[in-house]
Motif scaffolding. Structure first.
Motif, PDB file in Angstrom:
ATOM      1  N   ALA A  85       0.744  -1.241  -0.204  1.00  0.00           N
ATOM      2  CA  ALA A  85      -0.127  -0.025  -0.062  1.00  0.00           C
ATOM      3  C   ALA A  85       0.741   1.289  -0.161  1.00  0.00           C
ATOM      4  CB  ALA A  85      -1.015   0.039   1.079  1.00  0.00           C
ATOM      5  N   ALA A  86       1.988   1.207   1.033  1.00  0.00           N
ATOM      6  CA  ALA A  86       2.587   2.549   0.981  1.00  0.00           C
ATOM      7  C   ALA A  86       3.623   2.769  -0.306  1.00  0.00           C
ATOM      8  CB  ALA A  86       3.714   2.113   2.087  1.00  0.00           C
ATOM      9  N   LEU A  87       3.960   1.416  -0.980  1.00  0.00           N
ATOM     10  CA  LEU A  87       4.759   1.641  -2.177  1.00  0.00           C
ATOM     11  C   LEU A  87       3.880   2.229  -3.326  1.00  0.00           C
ATOM     12  CD1 LEU A  87       6.653  -1.639  -1.847  1.00  0.00           C
ATOM     13  CD2 LEU A  87       7.631   0.847  -2.030  1.00  0.00           C
ATOM     14  N   THR A  88       2.387   1.654  -3.299  1.00  0.00           N
ATOM     15  CA  THR A  88       1.632   2.135  -4.491  1.00  0.00           C
ATOM     16  C   THR A  88       1.200   3.656  -4.047  1.00  0.00           C
ATOM     17  OG1 THR A  88       0.558   0.002  -4.242  1.00  0.00           O
ATOM     18  CG2 THR A  88      -0.611   1.622  -5.556  1.00  0.00           C
ATOM     19  N   LEU A  89       1.171   4.188  -2.838  1.00  0.00           N
ATOM     20  CA  LEU A  89       1.074   5.450  -2.841  1.00  0.00           C
ATOM     21  C   LEU A  89       2.230   6.373  -3.097  1.00  0.00           C
ATOM     22  CD1 LEU A  89      -1.257   5.008   0.577  1.00  0.00           C
ATOM     23  CD2 LEU A  89      -1.883   5.738  -1.669  1.00  0.00           C
ATOM     24  N   GLY A  90       3.230   5.801  -3.536  1.00  0.00           N
ATOM     25  CA  GLY A  90       4.473   6.714  -3.595  1.00  0.00           C
ATOM     26  C   GLY A  90       5.540   6.741  -2.752  1.00  0.00           C
ATOM     27  N   ALA A  91       5.427   5.962  -1.878  1.00  0.00           N
ATOM     28  CA  ALA A  91       6.565   5.834  -1.095  1.00  0.00           C
ATOM     29  C   ALA A  91       7.900   5.053  -1.508  1.00  0.00           C
ATOM     30  CB  ALA A  91       6.136   5.223   0.526  1.00  0.00           C
ATOM     31  N   GLY A  92       8.980   5.638  -1.028  1.00  0.00           N
ATOM     32  CA  GLY A  92      10.341   5.078  -1.583  1.00  0.00           C
ATOM     33  C   GLY A  92      10.651   3.772  -0.645  1.00  0.00           C
ATOM     34  N   GLY A  93      11.562   2.824  -1.017  1.00  0.00           N
ATOM     35  CA  GLY A  93      11.793   1.787  -0.346  1.00  0.00           C
ATOM     36  C   GLY A  93      12.279   1.992   1.219  1.00  0.00           C
ATOM     37  N   TRP A  94      13.125   3.063   1.368  1.00  0.00           N
ATOM     38  CA  TRP A  94      13.649   3.249   2.617  1.00  0.00           C
ATOM     39  C   TRP A  94      12.440   3.630   3.681  1.00  0.00           C
ATOM     40  CZ3 TRP A  94      17.843   1.111   4.291  1.00  0.00           C
ATOM     41  CH2 TRP A  94      18.793   0.684   3.408  1.00  0.00           C
ATOM     42  N   GLN A  95      11.701   4.630   2.787  1.00  0.00           N
ATOM     43  CA  GLN A  95      10.516   5.473   3.511  1.00  0.00           C
ATOM     44  C   GLN A  95       9.520   4.382   3.935  1.00  0.00           C
ATOM     45  OE1 GLN A  95       8.878   8.196   1.051  1.00  0.00           O
ATOM     46  NE2 GLN A  95       8.322   9.593   2.425  1.00  0.00           N
ATOM     47  N   THR A  96       9.286   3.419   3.219  1.00  0.00           N
ATOM     48  CA  THR A  96       8.496   2.323   3.517  1.00  0.00           C
ATOM     49  C   THR A  96       8.774   1.451   4.509  1.00  0.00           C
ATOM     50  OG1 THR A  96       7.750   2.083   1.214  1.00  0.00           O
ATOM     51  CG2 THR A  96       7.118   0.031   2.483  1.00  0.00           C
ATOM     52  N   PHE A  97      10.197   1.176   4.575  1.00  0.00           N
ATOM     53  CA  PHE A  97      10.840   0.307   5.739  1.00  0.00           C
ATOM     54  C   PHE A  97      10.695   1.404   7.088  1.00  0.00           C
ATOM     55  CE2 PHE A  97      14.824  -0.293   8.291  1.00  0.00           C
ATOM     56  CZ  PHE A  97      14.260  -1.514   8.784  1.00  0.00           C
ATOM     57  N   PHE A  98      11.034   2.360   7.054  1.00  0.00           N
ATOM     58  CA  PHE A  98      11.261   3.213   8.141  1.00  0.00           C
ATOM     59  C   PHE A  98       9.833   3.620   8.877  1.00  0.00           C
ATOM     60  CE2 PHE A  98      15.855   4.043   7.109  1.00  0.00           C
ATOM     61  CZ  PHE A  98      16.280   3.338   8.365  1.00  0.00           C
ATOM     62  N   ARG A  99       8.779   3.898   7.909  1.00  0.00           N
ATOM     63  CA  ARG A  99       7.513   4.429   8.513  1.00  0.00           C
ATOM     64  C   ARG A  99       6.660   3.307   8.586  1.00  0.00           C
ATOM     65  NH1 ARG A  99       6.496   9.689   6.330  1.00  0.00           N
ATOM     66  NH2 ARG A  99       8.547  11.106   6.714  1.00  0.00           N
ATOM     67  N   VAL A 100       6.732   2.078   7.743  1.00  0.00           N
ATOM     68  CA  VAL A 100       5.765   1.185   7.954  1.00  0.00           C
ATOM     69  C   VAL A 100       6.321  -0.141   8.683  1.00  0.00           C
ATOM     70  CG1 VAL A 100       4.162  -0.461   6.493  1.00  0.00           C
ATOM     71  CG2 VAL A 100       4.676   1.990   5.753  1.00  0.00           C
ATOM     72  N   THR A 101       7.293  -0.703   8.116  1.00  0.00           N
ATOM     73  CA  THR A 101       7.676  -1.999   8.712  1.00  0.00           C
ATOM     74  C   THR A 101       8.419  -1.846   9.987  1.00  0.00           C
ATOM     75  OG1 THR A 101       8.461  -2.463   6.311  1.00  0.00           O
ATOM     76  CG2 THR A 101       9.405  -4.095   7.932  1.00  0.00           C
ATOM     77  N   LEU A 102       9.184  -0.939  10.170  1.00  0.00           N
ATOM     78  CA  LEU A 102      10.084  -0.701  11.663  1.00  0.00           C
ATOM     79  C   LEU A 102       9.116  -0.597  12.672  1.00  0.00           C
ATOM     80  CD1 LEU A 102      12.883  -0.948  12.278  1.00  0.00           C
ATOM     81  CD2 LEU A 102      13.085   1.478  12.233  1.00  0.00           C
ATOM     82  N   PRO A 103       8.221   0.580  12.554  1.00  0.00           N
ATOM     83  CA  PRO A 103       7.167   0.499  13.620  1.00  0.00           C
ATOM     84  C   PRO A 103       6.391  -0.722  13.782  1.00  0.00           C
ATOM     85  CG  PRO A 103       6.836   2.358  12.097  1.00  0.00           C
ATOM     86  CD  PRO A 103       7.725   1.327  11.451  1.00  0.00           C
TER      87      PRO A 103
END
Lengths: 292, 283
Positions: free
Chosen positions: A183-201
């Motif tokens: 979902a994050a990637l589809t909404l335009g987030a980058g790989g690192w952004q996805t990792f730090f904002r979605v996966t890590l939390p």
């Protein structure tokens, strides 16, 4: 859930519970077993450490060899833990987020350091970097010291604590699935952004627990470090090795005083673990509490 | 779908596969695989006959016997008592339960050398447990019994922590069904509950055994380290290293490494079996 309180007609205890006497015996035996094997050794460490008073306890930490051992242990952990943290995150991402050929074999290989004896782990590094090892002649020619020196201690510490972070993260990262990241990637987030904002939390508590466990083991490792250290007092003795030296010199109060620091670290590790488990308390526990 | 082509991995829009898998394999090779393969290469240098001679000397055989035997006994004690502790922690409410639950992991967190000197002091003839035990003629410290005590300590969390989640997920309706069909509580345990938790308990047993065989720090203080009698296999490796007998040390290490690989395979198989059983029982 259908409540199990529909009381059976003819018996005092529910059919799916043991009699109070059986319960009492089982609880008593369990508490006795854990007291003898866990609480008694733990209590003994602190009782012996403070056996000659508080002044004698703190006297331990004026010995230069002991202080240098504490510094070396902190240094080894400060290098080993971040290395294995980066590895653990990378491995959890590669294995947890993707399906690929040979995945379960890779997981087994990551677990390997857990099943290798620490002494054998130390020996493998001696065979690689020792004077008679593979790289021995080259290292000697270039005046690089790994075995019987600090780099060897750091390397074997990395080896023995290798799987901890990966082991804690992997099941959780895999269980989270990929939907949120997609979902994050589809909404335009980058790989690192996805990792730090979605996966890590989502996995931060497992990550923290893995790091703490890794740190406790890194600071407490004995067998592997003992093989590569060479036991040069004040130079290549870590805290556990210094404890051995003091203990074998019959200096019991200093030995147990130093041991008490590591025991405190172990207790702190357990407290953090319980706190994390309590935070992520499963709904099933609430049900259990209701039934009790 | 008519064309089935072999793929290394399934397609996904998630990035970073190459980077993370590449780094994982590089780091794994550097830290774990390279040193371990060095051991096998070093062994091939000493020659088969010498290797066989070293690993079958009476002293080496006695050390395997002690390491394996004491680990088996320790793991078995934990198999029985650990299952009991897991049962008590999952099924009963009592004061101090949270404390007991947290303290079970102590052997994972406490450095082995610290455990070693604490257990030795506890069981020495002047110690809290050693003094009363020696007055009835039981000597623990510096005997084989001491090795068993240390390995029981080291392996304690494994069975508890493998059985606990399985017991938590166990469907209570199965027990209710057994009870309503007239089974006694003991029959329900033996025929319904025990088969469901057995694979998990066996996995814990194997983990505890595998850890015990390689254990060094907690054992060497309490063992007394007499060759042929209380010398564990890892200590024999250290002794040979201290005598600069690298070939001998490597030969014993290879025997232990092979055992580690076998145990790792066995544990993986057990975990798969346990997972299937759990899915059936919980379903």
């Amino acid at each position: 859930m259908v409540s199990a309180t529909a009381a059976p007609a003819r018996s005092f205890a529910p059919a799916t519970a043991e009699s109070p006497a059986v319960r009492l015996v089982l609880v008593g035996l369990s508490v006795l077993f854990l007291s003898v094997f866990l609480l008694a050794p733990l209590a003994l460490i602190f009782v012996t450490a403070f056996g000659h008073g508080i002044a004698a306890y703190f006297q331990t930490f004026t010995n230069p060899d002991t202080l240098s051992a504490i510094r070396l242990t902190l240094l080894a952990a400060a290098i080993a833990v971040p290395c294995n943290l980066v590895f653990g995150v990378a491995a959890a991402w590669a294995i947890g987020k993707f399906e690929f050929f040979g995945k379960s074999f890779l997981i087994s290989l990551i677990d390997l350091p857990f099943s290798v004896s620490p002494v054998v782990a130390g020996l493998t590094y001696v065979l690689l970097f020792g004077a008679q090892g593979f790289f021995g002649p080259w290292l000697t020619a270039h005046d690089v010291h790994i075995i019987f020196a600090v780099p060897g201690i750091v390397l074997v510490t990395i080896f023995v604590t290798f799987p901890f972070v990966a082991r804690e993260l992997l099941p959780l990262v895999a269980a989270q699935g990929n939907e949120e990241e997609e979902a994050a990637l589809t909404l335009g987030a980058g790989g690192w952004q996805t990792f730090f904002r979605v996966t890590l939390p989502n996995v931060k508590w497992a990550l923290l627990y893995g790091v703490i466990l890794c740190n406790a083991r890194a600071m407490g490792e004995f067998g592997a470090v003992s093989v590569v250290s060479g036991h040069i007092r004040g130079l290549t003795d870590t805290m556990p090795l210094q404890i051995e030296v003091l203990y074998n010199d019959y200096q019991f109060v200093p030995a147990f005083a130093l041991a008490s620091l590591l025991a405190l670290l172990a207790l702190a590790t357990l407290v953090v673990k319980s706190a994390i488990e309590w935070r992520s308390a499963k709904p099933s526990e609430a049900l259990e509490g209701e039934a009790a | 779908m008519t064309r089935v082509s072999w793929q290394f991995r399934k397609r996904s829009i998630i990035p970073g596969f190459g980077l993370t898998l590449g780094f994982t394999i590089f780091y794994l090779s550097l830290i774990v695989l390279l040193p371990l393969s060095a051991t096998f290469v070093q062994t091939s240098k000493i020659g088969w006959q010498h290797f066989w001679h070293v690993v079958t000397t009476p002293r080496a055989l006695a050390s395997y016997e002690l390491s394996f035997g004491a680990s088996l006994i320790g793991a078995f004690l934990n198999f029985v008592l650990g299952t009991m502790v897991a049962w008590v922690l999952v099924r009963y409410q009592f004061t101090g339960k949270r404390l007991i639950d947290s303290i079970v992991d102590l052997p994972f967190a406490l450095p082995t050398a610290v455990a070693g000197i604490a257990l030795t002091t506890l069981y020495a003839t002047t110690g809290w447990f050693g003094h009363p035990l020696s007055s009835i003629g039981v000597h623990v410290a510096f005997t084989r019994l001491g090795v068993i005590v240390a390995l029981t300590f080291i392996g304690l969390p494994f069975v508890v922590r493998t059985v606990q989640p399985v017991l938590e997920d166990l469907d209570k309706e199965l027990e209710e069904a057994a009870a309503s069909l007239g089974a006694s509580r003991w029959q329900t345990f033996a025929r319904v509950i025990y088969p469901a938790i057995f694979p998990a308990a066996l996995t814990g047993f194997a983990l505890a055994f595998s850890r015990g065989v390689g254990e060094y720090g907690s054992v060497i203080f309490i063992a007394g380290n007499m060759p042929m009698r209380t010398e564990i296999a890892p200590l024999l490796i250290v002794t040979k290293l201290e005598e600069y007998d690298y070939g001998g040390a490597t030969a014993i290490a290879v025997v232990m490494l092979l055992l580690s690989f076998v145990m790792l395979l066995a544990i993986n198989a057990l975990q798969r079996w346990s997972g299937r059983r759990e899915a059936l029982a919980g379903g």
